[in-house]
Scaffold this motif. Structure first.
Motif, PDB file in Angstrom:
ATOM      1  N   GLN A 539       0.797  -1.228   0.000  1.00  0.00           N
ATOM      2  CA  GLN A 539       0.000   0.000   0.000  1.00  0.00           C
ATOM      3  C   GLN A 539       0.828   1.276   0.000  1.00  0.00           C
ATOM      4  OE1 GLN A 539      -3.356  -0.228  -0.223  1.00  0.00           O
ATOM      5  NE2 GLN A 539      -3.101  -2.469  -0.255  1.00  0.00           N
ATOM      6  N   GLU A 540       2.114   1.187   0.363  1.00  0.00           N
ATOM      7  CA  GLU A 540       2.876   2.414   0.597  1.00  0.00           C
ATOM      8  C   GLU A 540       3.614   2.937  -0.633  1.00  0.00           C
ATOM      9  OE1 GLU A 540       4.796   2.681   4.778  1.00  0.00           O
ATOM     10  OE2 GLU A 540       5.031   0.600   4.120  1.00  0.00           O
ATOM     11  N   VAL A 541       4.061   2.069  -1.490  1.00  0.00           N
ATOM     12  CA  VAL A 541       4.923   2.485  -2.590  1.00  0.00           C
ATOM     13  C   VAL A 541       4.868   1.438  -3.695  1.00  0.00           C
ATOM     14  CG1 VAL A 541       6.991   1.362  -1.631  1.00  0.00           C
ATOM     15  CG2 VAL A 541       7.243   3.327  -3.186  1.00  0.00           C
ATOM     16  N   THR A 542       5.036   1.908  -4.938  1.00  0.00           N
ATOM     17  CA  THR A 542       5.127   1.012  -6.090  1.00  0.00           C
ATOM     18  C   THR A 542       6.577   0.946  -6.543  1.00  0.00           C
ATOM     19  OG1 THR A 542       2.888   1.538  -6.830  1.00  0.00           O
ATOM     20  CG2 THR A 542       4.400   0.622  -8.464  1.00  0.00           C
ATOM     21  N   ILE A 543       7.130  -0.244  -6.565  1.00  0.00           N
ATOM     22  CA  ILE A 543       8.488  -0.468  -7.066  1.00  0.00           C
ATOM     23  C   ILE A 543       8.367  -1.105  -8.450  1.00  0.00           C
ATOM     24  CG2 ILE A 543      10.690  -1.644  -6.702  1.00  0.00           C
ATOM     25  CD1 ILE A 543       9.994  -1.718  -3.681  1.00  0.00           C
ATOM     26  N   ILE A 544       8.903  -0.433  -9.441  1.00  0.00           N
ATOM     27  CA  ILE A 544       8.817  -0.901 -10.828  1.00  0.00           C
ATOM     28  C   ILE A 544      10.213  -1.256 -11.299  1.00  0.00           C
ATOM     29  CG2 ILE A 544       8.021  -0.342 -13.154  1.00  0.00           C
ATOM     30  CD1 ILE A 544       6.528   2.081 -11.677  1.00  0.00           C
ATOM     31  N   THR A 545      10.392  -2.481 -11.795  1.00  0.00           N
ATOM     32  CA  THR A 545      11.729  -2.905 -12.197  1.00  0.00           C
ATOM     33  C   THR A 545      11.631  -4.104 -13.125  1.00  0.00           C
ATOM     34  OG1 THR A 545      13.928  -3.488 -11.348  1.00  0.00           O
ATOM     35  CG2 THR A 545      12.007  -4.358 -10.141  1.00  0.00           C
ATOM     36  N   TYR A 546      12.771  -4.674 -13.465  1.00  0.00           N
ATOM     37  CA  TYR A 546      12.831  -5.833 -14.362  1.00  0.00           C
ATOM     38  C   TYR A 546      14.238  -6.414 -14.284  1.00  0.00           C
ATOM     39  CZ  TYR A 546      14.945  -2.252 -17.341  1.00  0.00           C
ATOM     40  OH  TYR A 546      15.746  -1.248 -17.834  1.00  0.00           O
ATOM     41  N   GLY A 547      14.407  -7.638 -14.800  1.00  0.00           N
ATOM     42  CA  GLY A 547      15.730  -8.262 -14.799  1.00  0.00           C
ATOM     43  C   GLY A 547      16.279  -8.422 -13.394  1.00  0.00           C
ATOM     44  N   LEU A 594      13.552   1.132 -10.713  1.00  0.00           N
ATOM     45  CA  LEU A 594      14.918   0.620 -10.582  1.00  0.00           C
ATOM     46  C   LEU A 594      15.342  -0.056 -11.884  1.00  0.00           C
ATOM     47  CD1 LEU A 594      17.441  -0.218  -8.914  1.00  0.00           C
ATOM     48  CD2 LEU A 594      16.109  -2.198  -8.107  1.00  0.00           C
ATOM     49  N   GLN A 595      16.446   0.398 -12.431  1.00  0.00           N
ATOM     50  CA  GLN A 595      17.003  -0.236 -13.638  1.00  0.00           C
ATOM     51  C   GLN A 595      18.499  -0.401 -13.479  1.00  0.00           C
ATOM     52  OE1 GLN A 595      16.029   2.648 -16.743  1.00  0.00           O
ATOM     53  NE2 GLN A 595      18.092   3.494 -16.677  1.00  0.00           N
ATOM     54  N   GLU A 596      19.035  -1.427 -14.133  1.00  0.00           N
ATOM     55  CA  GLU A 596      20.478  -1.658 -14.091  1.00  0.00           C
ATOM     56  C   GLU A 596      21.225  -0.756 -15.056  1.00  0.00           C
ATOM     57  OE1 GLU A 596      23.645  -5.285 -14.958  1.00  0.00           O
ATOM     58  OE2 GLU A 596      21.615  -5.762 -14.298  1.00  0.00           O
ATOM     59  N   ASP A 597      20.597  -0.391 -16.143  1.00  0.00           N
ATOM     60  CA  ASP A 597      21.207   0.495 -17.125  1.00  0.00           C
ATOM     61  C   ASP A 597      21.530   1.840 -16.482  1.00  0.00           C
ATOM     62  OD1 ASP A 597      22.112   1.459 -19.537  1.00  0.00           O
ATOM     63  OD2 ASP A 597      20.143   1.565 -20.478  1.00  0.00           O
ATOM     64  N   SER A 598      22.464   2.585 -17.061  1.00  0.00           N
ATOM     65  CA  SER A 598      22.735   3.924 -16.575  1.00  0.00           C
ATOM     66  C   SER A 598      21.486   4.779 -16.728  1.00  0.00           C
ATOM     67  CB  SER A 598      23.928   4.545 -17.296  1.00  0.00           C
ATOM     68  OG  SER A 598      23.754   4.492 -18.698  1.00  0.00           O
ATOM     69  N   LEU A 599      21.404   5.874 -15.967  1.00  0.00           N
ATOM     70  CA  LEU A 599      20.135   6.563 -15.770  1.00  0.00           C
ATOM     71  C   LEU A 599      19.619   7.290 -17.009  1.00  0.00           C
ATOM     72  CD1 LEU A 599      17.962   7.261 -13.683  1.00  0.00           C
ATOM     73  CD2 LEU A 599      19.293   9.293 -13.094  1.00  0.00           C
ATOM     74  N   PHE A 600      20.451   8.148 -17.589  1.00  0.00           N
ATOM     75  CA  PHE A 600      19.957   9.051 -18.629  1.00  0.00           C
ATOM     76  C   PHE A 600      19.567   8.276 -19.894  1.00  0.00           C
ATOM     77  CE2 PHE A 600      20.204  12.121 -22.063  1.00  0.00           C
ATOM     78  CZ  PHE A 600      19.549  13.213 -21.523  1.00  0.00           C
ATOM     79  N   GLY A 601      18.362   8.497 -20.365  1.00  0.00           N
ATOM     80  CA  GLY A 601      17.910   7.859 -21.601  1.00  0.00           C
ATOM     81  C   GLY A 601      17.431   6.437 -21.441  1.00  0.00           C
ATOM     82  N   GLY A 602      17.349   5.951 -20.208  1.00  0.00           N
ATOM     83  CA  GLY A 602      16.904   4.580 -19.988  1.00  0.00           C
ATOM     84  C   GLY A 602      15.398   4.467 -19.920  1.00  0.00           C
ATOM     85  N   ILE A 603      14.910   3.226 -19.765  1.00  0.00           N
ATOM     86  CA  ILE A 603      13.474   2.984 -19.715  1.00  0.00           C
ATOM     87  C   ILE A 603      12.845   3.666 -18.509  1.00  0.00           C
ATOM     88  CG2 ILE A 603      13.644   0.816 -18.416  1.00  0.00           C
ATOM     89  CD1 ILE A 603      11.236   1.405 -21.342  1.00  0.00           C
ATOM     90  N   ALA A 604      13.607   3.848 -17.426  1.00  0.00           N
ATOM     91  CA  ALA A 604      13.067   4.507 -16.238  1.00  0.00           C
ATOM     92  C   ALA A 604      12.656   5.947 -16.529  1.00  0.00           C
ATOM     93  CB  ALA A 604      14.094   4.472 -15.113  1.00  0.00           C
ATOM     94  N   SER A 605      13.369   6.602 -17.404  1.00  0.00           N
ATOM     95  CA  SER A 605      13.039   7.991 -17.732  1.00  0.00           C
ATOM     96  C   SER A 605      11.671   8.076 -18.398  1.00  0.00           C
ATOM     97  CB  SER A 605      14.115   8.584 -18.645  1.00  0.00           C
ATOM     98  OG  SER A 605      15.369   8.600 -18.001  1.00  0.00           O
ATOM     99  N   ASP A 606      11.408   7.171 -19.335  1.00  0.00           N
ATOM    100  CA  ASP A 606      10.114   7.192 -20.009  1.00  0.00           C
ATOM    101  C   ASP A 606       8.999   6.761 -19.070  1.00  0.00           C
ATOM    102  OD1 ASP A 606       9.978   7.879 -22.988  1.00  0.00           O
ATOM    103  OD2 ASP A 606      11.834   6.759 -22.860  1.00  0.00           O
ATOM    104  N   LEU A 607       9.267   5.775 -18.233  1.00  0.00           N
ATOM    105  CA  LEU A 607       8.258   5.352 -17.270  1.00  0.00           C
ATOM    106  C   LEU A 607       7.911   6.485 -16.315  1.00  0.00           C
ATOM    107  CD1 LEU A 607       9.265   1.704 -16.343  1.00  0.00           C
ATOM    108  CD2 LEU A 607       6.992   2.472 -17.030  1.00  0.00           C
ATOM    109  N   SER A 608       8.924   7.201 -15.867  1.00  0.00           N
ATOM    110  CA  SER A 608       8.691   8.335 -14.972  1.00  0.00           C
ATOM    111  C   SER A 608       7.819   9.385 -15.644  1.00  0.00           C
ATOM    112  CB  SER A 608      10.026   8.940 -14.546  1.00  0.00           C
ATOM    113  OG  SER A 608       9.821  10.101 -13.773  1.00  0.00           O
ATOM    114  N   ALA A 609       8.143   9.676 -16.909  1.00  0.00           N
ATOM    115  CA  ALA A 609       7.353  10.668 -17.638  1.00  0.00           C
ATOM    116  C   ALA A 609       5.916  10.205 -17.823  1.00  0.00           C
ATOM    117  CB  ALA A 609       8.004  10.946 -18.988  1.00  0.00           C
ATOM    118  N   LEU A 610       5.734   8.921 -18.137  1.00  0.00           N
ATOM    119  CA  LEU A 610       4.385   8.382 -18.315  1.00  0.00           C
ATOM    120  C   LEU A 610       3.573   8.466 -17.017  1.00  0.00           C
ATOM    121  CD1 LEU A 610       5.225   5.256 -20.507  1.00  0.00           C
ATOM    122  CD2 LEU A 610       3.764   7.168 -21.195  1.00  0.00           C
TER     123      LEU A 610
END
Length: 659
Positions: A539-547, A594-610
């Motif tokens: 209930q407190e937080v959503t953790i989104i990740t893969y791999g 959370l992603q293993e790839d470096s931050l800038f331009g990764g899938i996390a950036s698009d997910l955050s924007a969405l």
């Protein structure tokens, strides 16, 4: 002037040669007028080279594939492609071959067994290898012809394709149109050998030099060669000596060509010379020639009027989006029956083996995948069960092997291509993002290829064996991207990836191969793309990740049992399950990615924007992204631990909860 030696060709064949050359010449003359009138956007002229296109096409059987270039209009017209469709293609009309999405000869058509080029030139050579391999595997005695220019022989794809064809003894006719200039760069600045045909020796390949402006010589020699290739399958390299009488494209002009050279080749015009030869031999008359021209010009005008009459394309966004991928009618196979504890690597191996059994022509290709079983032993024992025809060791040539997969798909065969490490995909990046990804959208041809990508850090392998580079491909429309974290998911998703007729990048984390175990059904089953898995409910937080990030998140939560969190394992990154993500975020009001790839331009950036765009009013804190630091991946474990986000994730999660 061209000297024609005595020939055994009959009158009908000689007339056909001439008419087939005359037709593209007259079309070109008309196109040059239309270009000046602004009625077509661009033109790449083949004037002076018609004998090559026509001679090769007439020598091949109608069901044998040809992969032409810009200057091979004679291939299309000799194959009787309707003029209206060609003209609609060049005008960007719907009755063309690409629905206005691509121009000139950047298209293919299964109806006429033609596969057009892409502007990068080289990839079509490897595609021809794939088509020839498919025909060989099917037991068909067919030749595949592919064209390139002398400039294209400088590309790495040329050398890779010749090497693969030679090693595998594929019946590919490699046709080099040596017309003197790559755009404006003369041959003296393109290669440092006397004849390009000499390169055949380096690949253990038969090679010939043919006078490309002599229609009889082209047809007779190619006809004899391809008959021999059908009986004795092997690749053959042909260098056609010819000349380009106009610019690379019309805007380029020909001012860089010495006038005396232009004049010398003008005297070797293949159409004019052949006409005079036929008249001198009494095969046709001037009156016949005039009648031929009148008839062809009338056909051209009629087809042009029909093309002009067709309405311009009306943009339809839904159609554009729908045509990026070939429709895939997913068939669910439930995960039933006995289970066995399997490591991730075992589940992938079992899933791949069962797919080979289900699809009895599926081909696996990669370095060391046969007897050695691959560097991770995933295909160990496959050769014994499926044979070397279907489990194929490849030379070290990622680009060409991906292109072979494309060619297999054109000929109706599925393939799985293993990158030994995902880092090495850079050597095959061009055919993935420019051919496989775009081909269905461009001309309705799918790329039924799965590229397996052993990836990721955590094994102290350094900058060239540790990348997780999924963001390169999630950015590219036309590709599907899968990234499982558990053995169960990996097995079912791999089955779906192979069933899917579209190109799939299938990421497999090396550090998870032998460290993660799970009860997995031993029977064949599938898992649909675009459905994330909720690993934990909170209930407190959503953790989104893969791999590997899934396991890092679970490990962190294990240290903090009081944290109530939704943990979402995306499983597939393209298509992406935004519905599950948005639903969870709206419930918890906080999100961390959370992603293993470096931050800038990764899938996390698009997910955050969405999430910001779709869930903003539900958020109690900014969306947090956690990723590896902005450096290449280091080797030694102390630096690798610092690079990876695993340890920083805990701090970021606790800070978000306190926000």
């Amino acid at each position: 002037m061209i000297s024609y030696t005595p020939t055994q060709l009959d009158t009908d064949t000689l007339k056909a040669l001439y008419l087939n050359m005359l037709k593209p010449r007259l079309i070109e003359e008309k196109m040059l007028i239309l270009l000046r009138q602004g009625k077509i956007s661009k033109w790449f002229s083949g004037i002076g080279q018609e004998a090559i296109s026509v001679g090769v096409t007439m020598a091949l059987e109608a069901d044998e594939y040809i992969l032409p270039m810009h200057r091979n209009l004679g291939v299309f017209t000799t194959r009787q492609v309707p003029l209206k469709r060609l003209f609609c293609q060049w005008q960007g009309k719907a009755s063309g071959f690409t629905n206005g999405r691509d121009r000139s000869f950047h298209f293919g058509t299964q109806e006429y067994n033609l596969v057009g080029m892409i502007s990068h030139l080289g990839p079509q050579l490897g595609v021809a290898d794939g088509i020839a391999l498919a025909k060989t595997l099917k037991g068909e005695q067919k030749v595949t012809a592919v064209f390139t220019g002398e400039g294209g022989t400088s590309e790495g794809d040329f050398h890779e394709a010749l090497n693969v064809a030679s090693v595998w003894q594929l019946p590919v006719l490699f046709c080099i149109e040596n017309n003197g200039y790559g755009l404006s760069t003369p041959t003296s600045e393109q290669y440092n050998c006397e004849h390009l045909a000499d390169r055949g020796k380096g690949y253990g390949m038969e090679a010939h030099i043919i006078e490309g402006n002599n229609a009889i010589e082209v047809f007779e020699k190619i006809n004899a060669i391809v008959k021999s290739m059908r009986a004795n399958p092997r690749p053959v390299l042909i260098e056609f000596k010819t000349f380009r009488m106009r610019g690379h494209e019309e805007a380029s002009g020909t001012k860089y060509v010495p006038e005396d050279l232009m004049n010398a080749w003008a005297k070797k015009d293949p159409v004019d010379n052949f006409k005079q030869h036929l008249i001198a031999e009494g095969i046709i008359s001037e009156a016949d020639d005039a009648a031929f021209k009148q008839s062809i010009k009338q056909d051209i005008d009629t087809a042009l009027n029909e093309a002009y009459a067709e309405a311009p394309i009306t943009p339809d966004e839904q159609k554009e989006l729908a045509d990026v991928y070939k429709p895939f009618h997913y068939q669910h196979v439930a995960a039933e029956g006995p289970k066995e504890e399997l490591r991730l690597i075992d589940a992938i191996s079992l899933g791949l083996r069962q797919a080979m059994e289900k699809h009895d022509d599926l081909v696996i290709m990669g370095q060391d995948v046969a007897e050695y079983g691959g560097v991770f032993k995933i295909t160990e024992g496959f050769v014994q069960q499926f044979g070397k025809a279907r489990v194929r060791n490849t030379p070290i040539c990622e680009s060409s092997i991906i292109e072979v997969g494309m060619g297999l798909s054109i000929a109706g065969i599925k393939s799985v291509v293993e990158m030994q490490f995902s880092d090495f995909v850079t050597s095959g990046f061009n055919p993935i993002v420019n051919y496989l990804a775009k081909v269905h959208y461009r001309w309705n041809q799918n790329a039924d290829v799965v590229v397996r990508m052993p990836c990721g850090a955590g094994v102290a392998a350094g900058p060239f064996h540790s990348q997780t580079n999924e963001a390169w491909f999630t950015k590219t429309p036309g590709l599907k991207v899968v990234y499982p974290a558990f053995p169960y998911d990996a097995k079912g998703l791999l089955a779906t990836a192979i069933n899917d007729p579209n190109p799939v990048m299938f990421f497999e984390h090396k550090a998870l191969y032998r460290s993660i175990r799970q009860e997995v059904p031993t029977n064949y089953y599938t898992i649909p793309f675009g459905q994330a898995a909720k690993i934990k409910d909170g209930q407190e937080v959503t953790i989104i990740t893969y791999g590997a990030g899934v396991h890092w998140a679970l490990e962190t939560l294990g240290k903090h049992p009081n944290i109530s969190a939704d943990v979402i394992d995306l499983r597939t990154l393209q298509p992406l399950d935004t519905e599950t993500v948005f639903s969870s975020v709206k419930k918890t009001s906080k999100a961390i990615i959370l992603q293993e790839d470096s931050l800038f331009g990764g899938i996390a950036s698009d997910l955050s924007a969405l999430i910001m765009e779709n869930c903003f009013e539900y958020l109690d804190a900014p969306v947090k992204r956690v990723a590896s630091i902005e450096t290449p991946i280091p080797f030694i474990n102390q630096l690798e631990d610092q690079y990876l986000p695993k340890n920083r994730f805990e701090e970021a999660l606790l800070a978000l909860l306190k926000y």
